[in-house]
Design a protein around this motif. Structure first.
Motif, mmCIF file in Angstrom:
data_model
loop_
_atom_site.group_PDB
_atom_site.id
_atom_site.type_symbol
_atom_site.label_atom_id
_atom_site.label_comp_id
_atom_site.label_asym_id
_atom_site.label_seq_id
_atom_site.Cartn_x
_atom_site.Cartn_y
_atom_site.Cartn_z
ATOM 1 N N ARG A 416 0.735 -0.773 -0.008
ATOM 2 C CA ARG A 416 0.270 0.719 0.158
ATOM 3 C C ARG A 416 1.002 0.948 0.437
ATOM 4 N NH1 ARG A 416 -3.508 -1.367 4.995
ATOM 5 N NH2 ARG A 416 -2.212 -2.669 5.041
ATOM 6 N N SER A 417 0.879 2.186 -1.290
ATOM 7 C CA SER A 417 1.353 2.881 -1.501
ATOM 8 C C SER A 417 0.944 4.358 -1.709
ATOM 9 C CB SER A 417 2.728 3.369 -1.597
ATOM 10 O OG SER A 417 2.157 2.757 -3.344
ATOM 11 N N VAL A 418 0.771 5.550 -1.354
ATOM 12 C CA VAL A 418 0.834 6.808 -2.050
ATOM 13 C C VAL A 418 1.142 7.260 -2.937
ATOM 14 C CG1 VAL A 418 -0.412 8.830 -1.407
ATOM 15 C CG2 VAL A 418 -0.144 7.340 0.486
ATOM 16 N N PRO A 419 0.481 7.198 -4.658
ATOM 17 C CA PRO A 419 2.041 7.468 -5.443
ATOM 18 C C PRO A 419 1.581 9.347 -5.331
ATOM 19 C CG PRO A 419 -0.434 6.879 -6.408
ATOM 20 C CD PRO A 419 -0.320 6.753 -4.994
ATOM 21 N N LEU A 420 3.022 9.861 -5.545
ATOM 22 C CA LEU A 420 2.868 11.442 -5.744
ATOM 23 C C LEU A 420 3.610 11.562 -6.673
ATOM 24 C CD1 LEU A 420 3.575 12.602 -1.321
ATOM 25 C CD2 LEU A 420 0.900 13.270 -3.668
ATOM 26 N N PRO A 421 3.825 13.331 -7.289
ATOM 27 C CA PRO A 421 4.868 13.913 -8.482
ATOM 28 C C PRO A 421 5.653 14.170 -6.939
ATOM 29 C CG PRO A 421 2.930 15.596 -8.271
ATOM 30 C CD PRO A 421 2.345 14.115 -7.177
ATOM 31 N N ALA A 422 6.938 14.009 -7.891
ATOM 32 C CA ALA A 422 8.295 15.371 -7.293
ATOM 33 C C ALA A 422 7.669 16.297 -6.717
ATOM 34 C CB ALA A 422 9.250 14.797 -7.869
ATOM 35 N N ASP A 423 6.749 17.164 -6.231
ATOM 36 C CA ASP A 423 6.309 18.337 -6.154
ATOM 37 C C ASP A 423 5.919 18.094 -4.912
ATOM 38 O OD1 ASP A 423 4.843 20.874 -7.365
ATOM 39 O OD2 ASP A 423 3.261 19.887 -6.558
ATOM 40 N N TYR A 424 6.498 19.716 -4.710
ATOM 41 C CA TYR A 424 7.027 20.062 -3.080
ATOM 42 C C TYR A 424 4.472 20.577 -3.039
ATOM 43 C CZ TYR A 424 7.130 21.963 0.858
ATOM 44 O OH TYR A 424 6.889 21.832 2.982
ATOM 45 N N GLU A 425 4.074 21.137 -3.751
ATOM 46 C CA GLU A 425 2.686 21.260 -2.716
ATOM 47 C C GLU A 425 1.610 19.964 -3.208
ATOM 48 O OE1 GLU A 425 1.062 23.961 -1.944
ATOM 49 O OE2 GLU A 425 2.672 24.948 -1.763
ATOM 50 N N ALA A 426 2.072 19.593 -3.695
ATOM 51 C CA ALA A 426 1.484 18.072 -3.347
ATOM 52 C C ALA A 426 1.539 17.084 -1.941
ATOM 53 C CB ALA A 426 2.014 17.320 -4.470
ATOM 54 N N PHE A 427 3.196 16.539 -2.040
ATOM 55 C CA PHE A 427 3.943 16.256 -0.808
ATOM 56 C C PHE A 427 3.073 16.868 0.603
ATOM 57 C CE2 PHE A 427 7.512 16.718 1.839
ATOM 58 C CZ PHE A 427 7.048 15.202 2.608
ATOM 59 N N ARG A 428 2.814 18.724 1.146
ATOM 60 C CA ARG A 428 2.167 19.484 1.263
ATOM 61 C C ARG A 428 0.781 19.090 1.830
ATOM 62 N NH1 ARG A 428 0.961 24.294 2.422
ATOM 63 N NH2 ARG A 428 2.278 25.533 3.928
ATOM 64 N N GLN A 429 -0.166 19.242 0.434
ATOM 65 C CA GLN A 429 -1.078 18.874 0.247
ATOM 66 C C GLN A 429 -1.665 17.661 1.310
ATOM 67 O OE1 GLN A 429 -3.555 20.815 -0.519
ATOM 68 N NE2 GLN A 429 -4.932 19.478 1.159
ATOM 69 N N CYS A 430 -0.866 16.422 0.771
ATOM 70 C CA CYS A 430 -0.521 14.979 1.266
ATOM 71 C C CYS A 430 -0.888 15.192 2.617
ATOM 72 C CB CYS A 430 0.198 13.895 0.648
ATOM 73 S SG CYS A 430 0.053 12.682 1.518
ATOM 74 N N LEU A 431 0.504 15.756 3.470
ATOM 75 C CA LEU A 431 1.279 15.895 4.716
ATOM 76 C C LEU A 431 -0.584 16.099 5.824
ATOM 77 C CD1 LEU A 431 4.932 16.782 5.006
ATOM 78 C CD2 LEU A 431 3.131 14.324 5.895
ATOM 79 N N LYS A 432 -0.528 17.674 5.148
ATOM 80 C CA LYS A 432 -1.916 18.234 5.803
ATOM 81 C C LYS A 432 -3.539 17.645 5.557
ATOM 82 C CE LYS A 432 -2.504 22.975 5.128
ATOM 83 N NZ LYS A 432 -2.586 23.582 3.480
ATOM 84 N N GLU A 433 -3.567 16.825 4.735
ATOM 85 C CA GLU A 433 -4.228 15.495 4.617
ATOM 86 C C GLU A 433 -4.561 14.484 5.620
ATOM 87 O OE1 GLU A 433 -5.374 14.287 0.478
ATOM 88 O OE2 GLU A 433 -6.386 16.473 0.040
ATOM 89 N N SER A 434 -3.552 14.119 5.930
ATOM 90 C CA SER A 434 -3.170 14.319 7.252
ATOM 91 C C SER A 434 -3.711 14.090 8.460
ATOM 92 C CB SER A 434 -1.970 12.894 7.130
ATOM 93 O OG SER A 434 -1.113 13.991 7.629
ATOM 94 N N LEU A 435 -4.324 15.008 8.975
ATOM 95 C CA LEU A 435 -4.445 16.083 9.843
ATOM 96 C C LEU A 435 -5.231 15.443 10.481
ATOM 97 C CD1 LEU A 435 -2.376 19.735 10.005
ATOM 98 C CD2 LEU A 435 -1.387 18.112 10.703
#
Ligand SMILES: *Cc1c(COP(=O)(O)O)cnc(C)c1O
Length: 435
Positions: A416-435
């Motif tokens: 199980r993994s979350v696919p993400l582009p190498a893009d900071y905004e996408a990564f940041r969004q993913c972290l925020k959604e985990s809150l």
């Protein structure tokens, strides 16, 4: 006890702060302000002691001022719930097998200890959530994810480059679930590392969630590694080695492992001298020869966990010896081997002794063969199980390597993994959604 920065430009901090911060604000590495000595009687008892007991006593000297005795005892014993045997390869040559932990590599020791320490610091803080970000090219991610699995108040995000880690490695951090999230980045390892770095510099994000790193610069990962140096010496003496003539050889990349050994020596452990074994990434070897430190890009080798062009713990080695090249060279010698030499050592050792090295252990074993003097007993650190490098090792020896059950169990799990582009905004969004 306080921890000070090797760069000397930021305030001393508590153990908790050093662990949570990782790197000091002045970009130095934290060091304990004092290195206590073990009592003399300890070394008389050491050959008869079990690893968890050794860990508990050494941990008490290191961390006893900061953590209550009972909790520390539990943390130390819980970390080392697997054996670290010293195995005879031939007369006077021993392998310290550091691969009997959950992910079959020595990084399990530091990762497990750090996880339990963070769990301890979180105990009174109801609802505090620490988010560990770790970029990995393979091994660090698996040790950290497994070490932190199920620890209360801690979440781990493992960033790894899609398609660039081996299936065995990938299975070790993508099949766990619970508090471990694997982020599969469409990019390289450097992209993963850059995303993590940017997150640590993102003030707004850090205001929303507590972020920390779990790489080898963290004091909670590197200091516990000294437990097994005491155990190695104790086992060698119990096997009849001359206690004053024991030499330890460490296959080195970021130099966290060997630095723990150097500190163990400062605590009184009578290791005669050390050998820092390098693959073609020989920046430290060059420093020993010339006194000059010239970091450069790493080159890829078959002992790839040591492909480091600017070892982060070099600052700690310098610090420990007061920046004296003479003092460093008096206690540590070096070596550098090509892939061809590593492969030749691996197959010759299997043929002549029956012992199966992994490529990292092979670098260290060869150094013992070349540098040991009469009367000395040599111990090398076998840092990972050869099955973790199955294709490489089988390609060299032509002999099949059985995959240990623990490793096979990971591979049977569901990825199980979350696919993400190498893009900071996408990564940041993913972290925020985990809150
Ligand atoms: C990480 C690693 C090393 C290098 O250890 P350092 O502490 O970075 O010097 C050596 N061998 C293996 C198998 C590793 O995973």
């Amino acid at each position: 006890m306080k921890y000070r920065s090797t760069a000397g430009k930021s305030p001393d901090v508590s153990l908790e702060e050093a662990v949570v911060k990782g790197l000091a604000p002045d970009r130095g590495l934290y060091m304990p302000e004092r290195i206590g000595r073990m009592p003399d009687g300890f070394f008389d008892r050491l050959p008869g002691m079990a690893l968890p007991e050794i860990a508990a006593e050494v941990a008490a000297t290191l961390f006893g001022e900061d953590i209550d005795a009972e909790s520390l005892d539990t943390i130390a014993k819980d970390t080392l719930n697997f054996p670290i045997p010293l195995v005879k390869v031939k007369e006077g040559r021993y392998s310290l097998e550091l691969f009997h932990g959950p992910t079959l590599a020595f990084k399990d020791v530091g990762a497990r200890f750090m996880a339990r320490l963070l769990g301890y610091f979180n105990r009174g803080n109801n609802g505090r959530m620490v988010n560990v970000l770790v970029a990995t090219s393979g091994d660090t991610g698996s040790a950290v994810a497994n070490g932190f699995l199920g620890v209360d108040g801690v979440r781990v995000f493992v960033l790894y480059p899609k398609g660039k880690v081996s299936p065995i490695q990938e299975s070790q951090f993508t099949t766990l679930g619970r508090n471990i999230t694997a982020l599969e980045i469409d990019g390289t390892f450097d992209d993963c590392q850059a995303l993590v770095k940017q997150a640590f510099l993102d003030k707004e994000l850090n205001g929303m969630m507590m972020l920390t790193s779990a790489n080898s610069i963290n004091v909670a990962r590197f200091l516990p590694q000294m437990f097994y140096y005491f155990h190695a010496w104790g086992q060698a003496v119990a096997a009849g080695a001359d206690p004053e003539n024991i030499v330890v050889c460490v296959p080195s990349g970021n130099f966290g492992n060997i630095t723990a050994g150097l500190i163990a020596k400062r605590m009184g452990l009578p290791i005669k001298r050390f050998i820092a074994a390098n693959n073609a990434n020989d920046i430290f070897y060059e420093y020993l020869k010339t006194g000059e430190y010239n970091p450069r890009h790493s080159v890829q080798t078959i002992a790839n966990a040591m492909d480091v062009g600017d070892p982060s713990n070099f600052a700690r080695v310098l610090d420990l010896y007061g920046h004296s090249h003479d003092a460093i060279a008096a206690e540590i010698s070096g070596c550098t081997y090509t892939d061809g030499e590593i492969a030749a050592t691996l197959s010759a050792t299997l043929r002549e002794t029956g012992y199966q090295l992994d490529p990292h252990g092979a670098v260290a074993y060869r150094a013992l063969e070349e540098q040991l003097r009469p009367g000395e007993t040599g111990i090398f650190l076998e840092t990972a199980h050869p099955a973790k490098f199955k294709e490489t090792v089988e390609g060299i020896t032509g002999e099949e390597i059985a995959i240990p059950e623990r490793l096979a169990a990971f591979m049977a799990g569901e990825k199980r993994s979350v696919p993400l582009p190498a893009d900071y905004e996408a990564f940041r969004q993913c972290l925020k959604e985990s809150l």
